[in-house]
Design a protein around this motif. Structure first.
Motif, PDB file in Angstrom:
ATOM      1  N   ALA A  40       0.825  -1.216   0.000  1.00 40.61           N
ATOM      2  CA  ALA A  40       0.000   0.000   0.000  1.00 40.61           C
ATOM      3  C   ALA A  40       0.852   1.255   0.000  1.00 40.61           C
ATOM      4  O   ALA A  40       0.427   2.306  -0.499  1.00 40.61           O
ATOM      5  CB  ALA A  40      -0.934  -0.008   1.211  1.00 40.61           C
ATOM      6  N   GLY A  41       2.064   1.158   0.543  1.00 38.36           N
ATOM      7  CA  GLY A  41       2.945   2.319   0.587  1.00 38.36           C
ATOM      8  C   GLY A  41       3.282   2.865  -0.784  1.00 38.36           C
ATOM      9  O   GLY A  41       3.575   4.060  -0.919  1.00 38.36           O
ATOM     10  N   VAL A  62       0.054   9.519  -3.776  1.00 39.85           N
ATOM     11  CA  VAL A  62      -0.910  10.498  -3.267  1.00 39.85           C
ATOM     12  C   VAL A  62      -0.201  11.600  -2.494  1.00 39.85           C
ATOM     13  O   VAL A  62      -0.547  12.783  -2.600  1.00 39.85           O
ATOM     14  CB  VAL A  62      -1.957   9.796  -2.378  1.00 39.85           C
ATOM     15  CG1 VAL A  62      -2.917  10.809  -1.766  1.00 39.85           C
ATOM     16  CG2 VAL A  62      -2.734   8.761  -3.186  1.00 39.85           C
ATOM     17  N   LEU A  63       0.801  11.229  -1.724  1.00 39.97           N
ATOM     18  CA  LEU A  63       1.538  12.216  -0.940  1.00 39.97           C
ATOM     19  C   LEU A  63       2.179  13.267  -1.834  1.00 39.97           C
ATOM     20  O   LEU A  63       2.142  14.463  -1.518  1.00 39.97           O
ATOM     21  CB  LEU A  63       2.613  11.513  -0.107  1.00 39.97           C
ATOM     22  CG  LEU A  63       2.126  10.696   1.089  1.00 39.97           C
ATOM     23  CD1 LEU A  63       3.263   9.832   1.628  1.00 39.97           C
ATOM     24  CD2 LEU A  63       1.593  11.611   2.185  1.00 39.97           C
ATOM     25  N   MET A 121      -1.229   1.302   8.465  1.00 36.61           N
ATOM     26  CA  MET A 121       0.199   1.510   8.739  1.00 36.61           C
ATOM     27  C   MET A 121       0.866   2.306   7.619  1.00 36.61           C
ATOM     28  O   MET A 121       1.698   3.186   7.866  1.00 36.61           O
ATOM     29  CB  MET A 121       0.909   0.164   8.890  1.00 36.61           C
ATOM     30  CG  MET A 121       0.563  -0.619  10.129  1.00 36.61           C
ATOM     31  SD  MET A 121       1.421  -2.233  10.088  1.00 36.61           S
ATOM     32  CE  MET A 121       0.643  -3.075  11.470  1.00 36.61           C
ATOM     33  N   ALA A 122       0.529   1.985   6.390  1.00 35.89           N
ATOM     34  CA  ALA A 122       1.135   2.685   5.247  1.00 35.89           C
ATOM     35  C   ALA A 122       0.819   4.167   5.268  1.00 35.89           C
ATOM     36  O   ALA A 122       1.585   4.983   4.746  1.00 35.89           O
ATOM     37  CB  ALA A 122       0.652   2.060   3.935  1.00 35.89           C
ATOM     38  N   SER A 147      10.096   6.941  -2.673  1.00 32.23           N
ATOM     39  CA  SER A 147      10.342   6.280  -1.394  1.00 32.23           C
ATOM     40  C   SER A 147       9.384   5.122  -1.181  1.00 32.23           C
ATOM     41  O   SER A 147       9.755   4.105  -0.589  1.00 32.23           O
ATOM     42  CB  SER A 147      10.240   7.278  -0.241  1.00 32.23           C
ATOM     43  OG  SER A 147       8.938   7.823  -0.140  1.00 32.23           O
ATOM     44  N   GLY A 148       8.142   5.241  -1.672  1.00 35.97           N
ATOM     45  CA  GLY A 148       7.201   4.127  -1.571  1.00 35.97           C
ATOM     46  C   GLY A 148       7.662   2.923  -2.367  1.00 35.97           C
ATOM     47  O   GLY A 148       7.616   1.787  -1.884  1.00 35.97           O
ATOM     48  N   LEU A 149       8.120   3.172  -3.598  1.00 43.16           N
ATOM     49  CA  LEU A 149       8.614   2.074  -4.425  1.00 43.16           C
ATOM     50  C   LEU A 149       9.908   1.486  -3.872  1.00 43.16           C
ATOM     51  O   LEU A 149      10.100   0.270  -3.858  1.00 43.16           O
ATOM     52  CB  LEU A 149       8.846   2.576  -5.854  1.00 43.16           C
ATOM     53  CG  LEU A 149       7.590   2.882  -6.677  1.00 43.16           C
ATOM     54  CD1 LEU A 149       7.960   3.648  -7.932  1.00 43.16           C
ATOM     55  CD2 LEU A 149       6.855   1.600  -7.026  1.00 43.16           C
ATOM     56  N   LEU A 150      10.788   2.358  -3.397  1.00 37.34           N
ATOM     57  CA  LEU A 150      12.070   1.899  -2.866  1.00 37.34           C
ATOM     58  C   LEU A 150      11.886   1.092  -1.583  1.00 37.34           C
ATOM     59  O   LEU A 150      12.565   0.092  -1.353  1.00 37.34           O
ATOM     60  CB  LEU A 150      12.971   3.104  -2.600  1.00 37.34           C
ATOM     61  CG  LEU A 150      14.400   2.816  -2.149  1.00 37.34           C
ATOM     62  CD1 LEU A 150      15.182   2.119  -3.250  1.00 37.34           C
ATOM     63  CD2 LEU A 150      15.096   4.128  -1.758  1.00 37.34           C
TER      64      LEU A 150
END
Length: 406
Positions: free
Chosen positions: A73-74, A80-81, A124-125, A350-353
């Motif tokens: 989900a991150g 979105v962020l 959590m994400a 950062s989400g993908l990493l």
């Protein structure tokens, strides 16, 4: 207002443009979110299994599934962020987190218990470090390392505050009632904090740094990005397997449960200390050298735990040093995207990493326990984990970009 002042206000790079409530609010919500959604589970799990008859493996699998969902989900949360900022994401995450705990508390059977934890993983994400880091990186740049350090120092208090509180509640009520109370605390402390403190305008993304000429899609396809993802995945697996495996390692060597618990707890104190040192390290070492050095030092401390059987004071010292390295690694990952590719697409990148690293961290405790037997015990497991960390340090050399600071 002058052109310079307008630019500062638009980009959030000046002190006056930084929303003052954001930093204290995120300190509060990180302590509360980590403390309630993450750290209460190990405290309550014995009561859950005793009351329901569900196996420890099954309940822990539900918790691990939540961590895997959080990693996946991150990726979406990061997108979105970048576009909308943290307010909606983190407020919705707080609401979902409270609702997920109520589902867990009311679960009459294991499938619904799993469903509650899957919802918690999505929460959590949206409420853990990733969105908080994105907010501070955009609002506080270029002084974001200081802000990130403060928030992670606060987050480090989560278990200190909520593990004892959870145990106290569980002494006077059932685990289900305890989760209901904790859900209420989570909602009361984090929903309004996220909704009110994060309402400042989201500044537009700054331009990409001069050394980066392509889009974020090109960054994701680059060799440096994938090598860094491999580095953090291997490092996270080793790091979390060490944390969970430290107690059984010491028990296997004949130390008492209390002695093992103190070693683990003092390692956590070292983690807090380590986070205070990161800014100094960042000033003296380029990003590649910093990454290789910290991961290699993590391998060294893991090898030390694998080979040093005593005396107890020496094991404590190694555990504290390992904690210092872990504390630095948290901030290393938080600044990895900014240091290499700027803040323009921080949330998405950062989400993908972080997704594979978070998944590895979720699976590491179980994988470590499974491997310890065939390997002949926890010392051999820790030796293997040290080798993984060395491999991660080597792959970090391939994460070099054209940034001159590296």
């Amino acid at each position: 207002m002058s052109d310079t002042q307008a630019s500062v206000a638009a980009t959030g790079t000046g002190d006056r443009s930084r929303p003052r409530p954001v930093l204290p609010a995120l300190c509060l919500t990180q302590i509360t979110s980590w403390g309630i959604v993450y750290y209460t589970f190990p405290v309550l799990n014995p009561a859950i299994t005793a009351d329901t008859g569900w196996s420890t493996g099954a309940t822990t699998a539900a918790f691990s599934a939540a961590l895997v969902v959080s990693a996946i989900a991150g990726i979406y949360v990061g997108r979105v962020l970048d576009r909308r900022g943290p307010r909606t994401v983190m407020t919705a995450g707080s609401v979902l987190g409270a609702l997920s705990l109520l589902v867990i508390a009311a679960a009459p059977a294991l499938p619904l218990f799993f469903a509650g934890w899957l919802l918690a993983g999505a929460a959590m994400a949206a409420i853990f470090y990733q969105p908080a880091f994105a907010a501070l990186t955009r609002w506080w740049a270029p002084d974001h390392i200081r802000a990130l350090t403060i928030v992670t120092l606060a987050g480090g208090l989560a278990s200190t505050v909520f593990a004892p509180l959870t145990a106290l509640l569980a002494d006077h009520m059932s685990w289900r009632a305890t989760y209901v109370v904790l859900a209420g605390i989570l909602a009361v402390l984090t929903v309004p904090a996220h909704a009110l403190a994060l309402k400042a305008p989201w500044p537009p993304a700054p331009p990409s740094p001069p050394h980066l000429t392509g889009s974020h899609e090109q960054v994701v396809r680059s060799r440096a990005f994938w090598m860094l993802a491999v580095t953090f995945t291997l490092s996270a697996f080793a790091m979390y397997a060490v944390v969970i495996g430290l107690v059984p390692l010491l028990l296997e060597r004949g130390y008492t449960t209390t002695q093992a618990a103190w070693a683990l707890g003092l390692g956590g104190a070292g983690q807090t200390l380590g986070r205070t040192l990161y800014a100094t390290l960042a000033r003296h070492l380029g990003v590649t050298a910093r990454t290789v050095t910290l991961i290699a030092l993590g391998a060294l401390t893991t090898a030390g735990l694998a080979t040093v059987a005593g005396p107890y004071a020496l094991l404590i010292a190694v555990s504290v040093l390992a904690g210092v390295i872990r504390g630095n690694l948290t901030l290393l990952q938080a600044t990895a995207v900014t240091d290499r590719w700027g803040t323009t697409h921080y949330g998405r990148l950062s989400g993908l990493l972080g997704a594979p690293a978070h998944a590895a961290a979720a699976l590491a405790p179980f994988a470590g326990a499974v491997l310890a037997g065939p390997l002949g015990g926890y010392p051999a497991l820790f030796a293997l984990l040290a080798a993984l960390s060395i491999t991660a340090a080597v792959t970090a050399l391939g994460a070099h970009t054209r940034n001159r600071k590296q």
